[in-house]
Structures are given as structure tokens and as C-alpha cells.
Motif scaffolding. Sequence first.
Motif, PDB file in Angstrom:
ATOM      1  N   LYS A 216     -44.794  67.417  31.434  1.00  0.00           N
ATOM      2  CA  LYS A 216     -43.364  67.620  31.932  1.00  0.00           C
ATOM      3  C   LYS A 216     -42.894  66.737  32.844  1.00  0.00           C
ATOM      4  CE  LYS A 216     -42.970  70.932  29.024  1.00  0.00           C
ATOM      5  NZ  LYS A 216     -43.097  70.185  27.938  1.00  0.00           N
ATOM      6  N   ASN A 217     -41.374  66.243  32.951  1.00  0.00           N
ATOM      7  CA  ASN A 217     -40.827  65.589  33.550  1.00  0.00           C
ATOM      8  C   ASN A 217     -39.991  66.036  34.571  1.00  0.00           C
ATOM      9  OD1 ASN A 217     -39.518  66.599  31.169  1.00  0.00           O
ATOM     10  ND2 ASN A 217     -37.852  65.079  31.360  1.00  0.00           N
ATOM     11  N   ALA A 218     -40.409  66.551  35.588  1.00  0.00           N
ATOM     12  CA  ALA A 218     -39.599  67.263  36.530  1.00  0.00           C
ATOM     13  C   ALA A 218     -38.989  66.406  37.895  1.00  0.00           C
ATOM     14  CB  ALA A 218     -40.127  68.463  37.341  1.00  0.00           C
TER      15      ALA A 218
ATOM     16  N   GLU B  55     -40.332  62.792  38.255  1.00  0.00           N
ATOM     17  CA  GLU B  55     -40.548  61.449  37.761  1.00  0.00           C
ATOM     18  C   GLU B  55     -40.783  60.491  39.130  1.00  0.00           C
ATOM     19  OE1 GLU B  55     -39.159  60.020  33.947  1.00  0.00           O
ATOM     20  OE2 GLU B  55     -37.959  62.024  34.216  1.00  0.00           O
TER      21      GLU B  55
ATOM     22  N   GLY C  83     -43.697  61.634  41.228  1.00  0.00           N
ATOM     23  CA  GLY C  83     -44.995  61.788  42.036  1.00  0.00           C
ATOM     24  C   GLY C  83     -44.834  62.986  42.837  1.00  0.00           C
TER      25      GLY C  83
ATOM     26  N   SER D 253     -45.749  68.279  37.708  1.00  0.00           N
ATOM     27  CA  SER D 253     -45.563  68.721  36.448  1.00  0.00           C
ATOM     28  C   SER D 253     -46.160  67.906  35.330  1.00  0.00           C
ATOM     29  CB  SER D 253     -43.938  68.934  36.064  1.00  0.00           C
ATOM     30  OG  SER D 253     -43.430  69.615  37.310  1.00  0.00           O
ATOM     31  N   CYS D 254     -46.185  66.710  35.477  1.00  0.00           N
ATOM     32  CA  CYS D 254     -46.742  65.564  34.508  1.00  0.00           C
ATOM     33  C   CYS D 254     -48.193  65.348  34.825  1.00  0.00           C
ATOM     34  CB  CYS D 254     -45.971  64.374  34.922  1.00  0.00           C
ATOM     35  SG  CYS D 254     -46.262  63.633  36.460  1.00  0.00           S
TER      36      CYS D 254
ATOM     37  N   CYS E 206     -50.671  61.750  38.376  1.00  0.00           N
ATOM     38  CA  CYS E 206     -49.380  62.093  38.005  1.00  0.00           C
ATOM     39  C   CYS E 206     -48.899  61.044  36.724  1.00  0.00           C
ATOM     40  CB  CYS E 206     -48.303  61.772  39.082  1.00  0.00           C
ATOM     41  SG  CYS E 206     -48.454  63.170  40.180  1.00  0.00           S
TER      42      CYS E 206
HETATM   43  S1  FES Z   1     -42.861  64.456  37.090  1.00  0.00           S
HETATM   44 FE1  FES Z   1     -42.966  65.332  39.273  1.00  0.00          FE
HETATM   45  S2  FES Z   1     -45.072  64.178  39.707  1.00  0.00           S
HETATM   46 FE2  FES Z   1     -44.596  63.376  37.698  1.00  0.00          FE
END
Ligand code: FES
Lengths: 787, 161
Positions: free
Chosen positions: B37-39, B41, B43, B47-48, B58
Amino acid sequence: MSGTRTIQGQKNLQKIHQASKDGIGGSPLRPDGTLKVKGEFAYSSDMWHEDMLWGMALRSPHPRANILSVDISEALKVPGVYAVLTHEDIPGSKYYGLEIQDQPALAIDKVRYHGEAIALVAADHPETARRAVKKIKVEYEVLTPITTEEQCLDPETYGYVHEPHEYKSHGSGNVCHSQKLVSGGGVTDEIRALADVIVKGTYEVGMQDQAFLGPESGLAVPAEDGGVDLYIATQWLHVDRQQMAPVLALPEEKVRLTLAGVGGAFGGREDLSMQIHACLLALHTGKPVKIVYSRDESFFGHVHRHPAKMTYEHGATRDGKLVFADCRIVLDGGAYASASPAVVGNAASLGHGPYVIPNVRMEAIALYSNNPSCGAMRGFGAVQACFGYESQMDKLAAELGMDPVELRQINAVTQGDFMPTGQEIDAPAPVAELLQRVKDMPLPPPLDLENLDVRTLPGALSNTSHGEGIVRGIGYSVGIKNVGFSEGFDDYSTARVRLEVIGGEPVAMVHTAMAEVGQGGVTVHAQIARTELGVEQVTIHPANTEVGSAGSTSASRQTYMTGGAVKLAAEAVKQALIDKGRRRYGWEHKDITLVGGKVVSETGGVLVSMVDLLGDEAIDLTREHHHRPTVPFDKETGQGFGHVQYTFCANRAVVDVDVELGLVKVVELTAAQDVGRALNPLSVVGQIQGGCTQALGLAVMEEIVVKDGKVRNASFTDYLIPTILDTPPIPVDMLELPDPHAPYGLRGVGEAPTVSATPSIVAAIRNATGLALNRVPVRPEHLTGTL
Amino acid sequence: MRVTFTANGKPVEADDVWEGESLLYVLRERVGLPGSKNACEQGECGSCTVYLDGLPVCSCLVAAGQVQDREVRTVEGLSEENGELGLVQQAFVDAGAVQCGFCTPGLLVQTDALLAQDPQPSDTDIREALSGNLCRCTGYEKIMDAVRLASARTCAKAVSE
Ligand code: FES
Ligand code: FES
């Protein structure tokens, strides 16, 4: 059409036949749980369509400015760009809004907050879109933003957020909405004289964010009939559509919304975000358009919890009986109204807490400012006030030399009491008992300096202390929240239940437009259908606008309202089936019901199997559930039967504070809540724990920092939400006292803990440090005096 | 540019990858593995989280070009071959640790990695290991329950094998 993953999104719930017998009161597993842990559940940001474009908005860097010109020519030249739109390209109404249509879908001639959308781009790649957005040239005349209460209340000097001629609100000047309340003798010198002790305080609550993890996102697909299909994460499909259709200049039936997977909401998806933008781009380009907000855009793209400034004065007799409360709550609503009027109503009518107070004077107002817009967030106007009145209770207890829990209990409302609105509390209100329960729970063991794991101390992994400078404190609180929409709103929900034989078994299908945002409504609907229809197999149809409105997934109302509608529809189906049997077999029994796939009578035993009775005819019925009517509060006196149901939660917090560094570790956060009837205890406890954690965030870390109207921390690097290390064990004691007015006696659950838990944590920090602490979030500098 | 790597044991290739694309973007938008998931982006939220050559990372912070010829395992790869839920996945469902579920894929990978390293972590170990994974819904209590349950089942399985 080969948008396979889009279609998967439509089937998030459809294909699950839950092989569980659990009806209400059990804790069957979530029907969407399996897909979610497999990574196959399609959230709105997972939508995909062949040949789709990416949409993106240009946002204002200024909180207040006049737009002199917008030049999109360079952006249009970027290869891969399909459209660049401004407000001039909007075919219909340029404004929308939940309660007041004061918000332009794209800025017109001026911007009123930092991050307001001005133009839109559709391109073949998000990076292309980003580059094109940068090439849009906007000439601004930057104005000094109106940001403080003083500035807002003096428009002659500082100006208007909305000029009087463009003003659409019921208030005046920069006041968006206000609500007064007077009960008993109000607060006069004579009333004050009746009190032996008086405590006063001013309190402040910072701007909290919902910070749901799933970013605002969706996919708009233009349809052949000139309409548009939108796959979207939202809280209320129908009200989105109602706001969208006039802007898109389409009849509502041509704007079709299907709920895509929602990654949390907490009020932040009650307003529109990218819905109109994606549809405008899709209709303009004739191609599917996906918009996914980045995290910073998410902070700009939704409304937040209203920051508040509050003054409270309480008077009591020597033996602790409250005599009067004088309260003023000023909420900063930001640039657009959103849900501010309703938030004000809540603050005014619940802002004195779950206490019997013979004389009350209250005023709550929401201001327009050039700060970010604020609206719905879990707790909705009751959160801010609870920090105020509970801080006052502690102050008063200290003044009287009383135990703070005892003081609260002496004044706690109970069934049969009247709120200052004049509304009788006509359901159980176990406020004193809930407090007793958290007080009686065993305390966590004291800090063991011998066998210390530094990871459990304030500062945790940063290894900032080995026990030195750590002081423990305990604090208590209780709060009140309304359930459902108040003040005369005709709150209702629609459910369609279909019973048919599939594969030789009776199967129920439940279709509602309820937004499942993570709360578990879909689980409960299946439980209700199973209970009422005596079947095992239930299919939950995806939520969309093909069925009537379910209302919003907010105000802790969905199990009450849509659960209630599912119950009504299922009961109607059951009745229709039994009637069919009566006609066919001439049954005379009065006690016929459905159990385990059979039609049974207590006196006649099994009468027939449902499969045989149904045959190949399905029974398909739709019902609406309305709650009992409420009325708007009188504008001047605040009197009126305004709320459907009240809900209460009490908390005890235990904290360790590093008094040298100002670091706080919540050691334990206990909750006791009356849930009326727990339809799914596992989910109920999960809701209470989640709610407590958001309250913890508000107590010690969460705040959108706004300086001169500009947002300073629009990222998860800078806006901190509790991690698993910040969050303690949260023991939950659940009380079940049925509300006679509610389906199954249930009570809305989700919000009460978010209302009540924050003050208990601050009380515990006060208890540890002896500091007054009148603002949340409590920051290290408040504790070390280095502000 | 063209990027080739293995995802959940299968070779994949992505063409026309822009040099700034992340592994997360390539997985979600090009390879058809949207489970990660992309929450944020950035780090910050976890979620990714995916396995890259066996280590949890991440994926939003990994440039697509960096995974050339490497092995990626995502949440989709935690299920059994026959599509049944893996042990950690099942524990999260059973414990009620999934609400909106957006944090879940990252938590599953991180939990899987934790238990591979230490099948019987203490509560504090669990908290430390999962402190990079934000969850906004659950209050983490049920997530703790899920990890404890997965740990107990891992240990029971080890004994029976
Ligand atoms: S989307 Fe939050 S750490 Fe990668
Ligand atoms: S379940 Fe929603 S973020 Fe964790």
C-alpha cells in the motif's frame, strides 16, 4: 473494456459467502478480512483501468490571495498531458458544500486557504502530471491572512474571508455559525453567589488530523450515456453524488458511485476531496482518470478537527454539587463551512459534559478564517469540550480537596435526568458506574527500576533515560457523545434484503449504500441477516448508489441506522416468506419463525424447509430505517430534543513522564463503555481501542501546525500519529445496558472513547508533574518550561 | 528503462519505467501487485513493506532500477501455493487485527520477518519490530494479539514438525 482490476474492486464483498453461523452477539470474522490479508482487497487507490490517465491538482501556496491570472498554456504543451482545467471549465454550479454551498470546486478569483485547488491536470503518468502542474502560471496578489479569533471577529479592520456579498452562511461577518444555550437561571451574580467554590480555566485544543492511512483516491470512468461512474473511498455515497451532480451539470442518476475499498475515514471523508476533480477530467478527456493524493496533498485535501479556544467557569457547593457552568467555545472553522454548524451544535449541547448542572450558560461559535478548513472528525465537537470540562472537574476536585472520581460521580447524570437542553435522558446513563469500573480495575505494576527495559520508558528506543527523572501519574475522565445526526435532520438509511435458493441452500443478500470504512459494518449486517432469517449464507452486495441512501458512516450511527434498516428489511422478508407458507399450507400457528434454514413453530415443530417454501422465487424487499425525530436547538436558549441517543465512556490513564526531557509514555489506558448491546464484541472492543488511541494522539503528539495560515507539517514525518511503541495496553470493560429506543438496544460505539480519553491522559500527566497543562497536545516544552 | 526481477517467485518485467519510479509504483501500477500500500511514500508508515532479497524494506523508498535481477516478495506472496492463507495472515484475521486493513499488508510482511528471526518475541520485542508500521484504526491491541497468536502457532508448528 478490459479494466479487470476495476471490476475486482466492484467485487470486494460480493464473492464472500461466509460459512459461519454467527448471528448478533457473536464475533464472526470480517467477510473482507481474507481479501485484506491477501492483498487482494481493492482500495480506491488500487483502482486501475487500461488507458487510464492520472489527475492532479495545482494547489495554492498562499492562505489568502487574489488570483490575478492563470496561464495554462505551458502546461498544455507538456507531452502526455490531456487536459488542464480551471473553474472556467466547470459546466455547472461552481460551488458545493455539505451544509452551506460556499466552497468552489476550483478557486475563483481568490484563494482562502493554503492548499486550495486552483487547476487540474490529466496526464499519462503521475510524473507528467506533476511536471505539468508546475508549469501552470498563477499571478497572485498576496493578502494578509485572517487567522486569529481577534482578527476574525473584527472584519472591519482585518477583512472578510467571504465578502458579505458572497456570503452564504447563516451567521454574519466571519462567524460561520453560533449556538447559545441557557438553562436554569443561566449564570448571573445571584447564581454565582450560590456556589462555595468557583474555578475558572481557559483551554486550547490544537488542530488534529484524521490521518487515515488510505489516501484520498478514486477512479472516474466516463460512460456512454454521457454520465460517469466513480469508484471511490468515501463515507457517504449519496451525499457525495448530491454535491457532485450540480457541478458536473448532470442529473443525479448519471453520476453513479460505487464504494471502493476505504482505508479509514474518521470524518475526513465526509466532505468531497477528489470526487468532482476526477469526474471533471474524465468527462473532459473521455478517458478514465485516477487521482491518488500523496500524503501532503491529503493533509491539504480534507478538513481537520476544529482547533478550539475555550473558557470555562464552574461553581460548586462545599460538598461537591455543581451549581453552575459558564462556557464559551470558539472553534476555528477555517476557510469553508463544511460541517461547522453541526459541530457547533454538538459543542454547545454536550459541552458541559455528562453532569447535572442546574444553571448553565453556553456559547459555541465557529469562525471563518484563512486557516485550513475544519469539519468532521471522530468525536465531532464533543472532543474539544471534553478536554475543557474534564480539566475543570480536576481543578474543582483539587479546590474542594475531593477525590476527582468521586466529584464526577456526585454530579454524574443518570437515566431520568435532564440535559441543559431540556432533553430528558430516557435510556440508561451509567456514568458513575463506568467511572467506578475504570477505578476498580487493577493498576499496572509500578516501574521496576531493577529489571528495566528502556524500550518501555518515555523516549523508548531513543534510550533517553534509564529510569532517572521518571515520575508516574494517574488520571481519570468521562465523556458524553451523541449518536446519529441531530437537530431535526431526517436521518435515515435504506437496506435491501433478498432471500433466494442458491445451490440448494437459502441465501440472503444484503444491499445497502453503507460505506464500510473499516469499522466492520459489513460483518454486523451479515450477522443481523443471519439472525433474522435463520440462514447461514449471507452475501453482502457492494455499496453503490443503485440502492437508497444509507446516510453517512459517521456519528457512530451506521450499526444503529443501517443495521436497523437491514433488520427491518430482513423482518419484512421473513414475514413475506411466512405469509407465503400460510397461504400455501394454511398454517394457523401464531409463533412461526425461521431457524437453521427451516420454517418452525414452537407449537408445531418444523413446518417446512425454507428451500421448499421459496422454490425458485426470490423475496426481495427494501426498507428504510428512520430514527425518532429530533428538533433543532432554539438559537438563543439551546433548548430542544436535539439528540437521538447519548453514549458514554470513562477512562483511566497511567503515564510515566520524564520530567527532565518532557517525554511522556502512556503506560496503560483503561476504558469502560456502555455499548447498549454488543452486536459483535470483537469489533466493539476494536473500535474502543482504536478510539482511545486517537485520543492519545491528541493528548501528546498530534497537531497540524499552522503558522500565519500556512501548514507546516503536512507529512507523516512531521505530523506524528501514535506508533505501536507509543500505544499502551488498552483494557476494555464493556457494559451492556440496552437502550429501549434502539435496534437490539445497541448504542453507537466508535466515537465516545475518542471524546473521553484525551483528558484522562492529561490529568495523569498533571498528576505526575503538578503542572497546570491547559493545552493539547501536551508537548515536551510544556513539561520542561522551555517554551 | 526496462526492469526485470522476480516477484513472489515469478519473473516479471516492466517496460518504459521512468527513472524516478519507486519499486512500490512498479509493483502496484505496472506489475499488477497492488497489495503493497501507498500511504505516505516517504518511508514513515510501513504500509508498503516488502521483502527485497529476504529483507523487509519500504518499497516506496526503493528506486525501481535498484531491484534489477533481485527477488521481491510481497504480501501476495505470503499466501500458500494453493491460495490458502499463510500462518501470519490467518492470525491477523482470527485476532480481529484487520479493520480498514490498509496497514495490514505491511504489518504482515514485517511480522513474518520478525517471526522468522525470533519465533517467540516478547511484547516489547514485537512493539520494537513493528514500530515502523503505522495503524490508524486498531489501537494496535489486536495487532499485538495477532502477532502473539502467530508466534504461538509458529512454535506449535515447529514442535509438530
Ligand atoms: S508508503 Fe509509507 S513507508 Fe512506504
Ligand atoms: S486497520 Fe486501518 S490503518 Fe490499520
